[in-house]
Enzyme design. Sequence first.
Site, short mmCIF file in Angstrom:
data_model
loop_
_atom_site.label_atom_id
_atom_site.label_comp_id
_atom_site.label_asym_id
_atom_site.label_seq_id
_atom_site.Cartn_x
_atom_site.Cartn_y
_atom_site.Cartn_z
N CYS A 114 -31.49 20.99 -3.97
CA CYS A 114 -30.79 19.99 -4.79
C CYS A 114 -30.88 20.34 -6.27
O CYS A 114 -29.87 20.38 -6.98
CB CYS A 114 -31.35 18.59 -4.54
N HIS A 157 -28.75 11.81 -6.15
CA HIS A 157 -29.43 11.78 -4.86
C HIS A 157 -29.13 10.47 -4.15
O HIS A 157 -29.01 9.42 -4.78
CB HIS A 157 -30.95 11.89 -5.05
N GLU A 160 -29.15 11.98 -11.49
CA GLU A 160 -30.09 12.92 -12.12
C GLU A 160 -29.70 13.19 -13.57
O GLU A 160 -28.56 13.49 -13.88
CB GLU A 160 -30.15 14.23 -11.34
#
Length: 216
Positions: A143, A167, A80
């Site tokens: 998350c 992830h 991310e």
Amino acid sequence: MTRVLITGFAPFGGERVNPSWQAASLVAAEPPAGLAVTAAELPCVFGESLDALRDAIRADNPDLVLCLGQAGGRPGVTVERVGINVDDARIPDNAGGQPIDEPVVPDGPAAYFSTLPVKACVAAMREAGVPAAVSNTAGTFVCNHVAYGLGHLIATEFPHLRGGFAHVPWAPEQVPDGTAPALPPATVAHGLRALLAAAARTPAEQDLKVTEGATH
């Protein structure tokens, strides 16, 4: 030796396992050379997850933090780029909480970028034979809550830290009919070891200058 904290989540949404915790445990059990890795399981609960993350950082005093979460449907490990300051839960968390359009941190900045070299991390995983990509959204569930919260902890309490979020796909046992992408946790862990080695040796400001963007 670089000290690393890696976290995964407890199962949520009716699942019996969470591949993020499975992979984190495997990495801690067999860390990359030159890294001392500790794993911590976070509750899939708004607020409590960040309290547990703060406690783990205080207990382990790491140099680098990698938080993991499950992204069912994604075909590979996705690093991310950014966490945003909004909780907008499509489903309740494990405590029944379902915040809608609420800030992760009231009066906090709109977003925090990862302080890991996201493109170098992706390249390292691909070189290790594990499918990987840069992601520009961590969602708006727990998350992203942790991705943003980690950035805020680094900015306000632990300025020596570098950290980010990735992830992982479903594990094969979660999609026994094979109708969605899945990766064995051992394969994910193999890629994460390469990710951590790259992150430990590469400052974010020296990240690779390669295209990993998206048009939409």
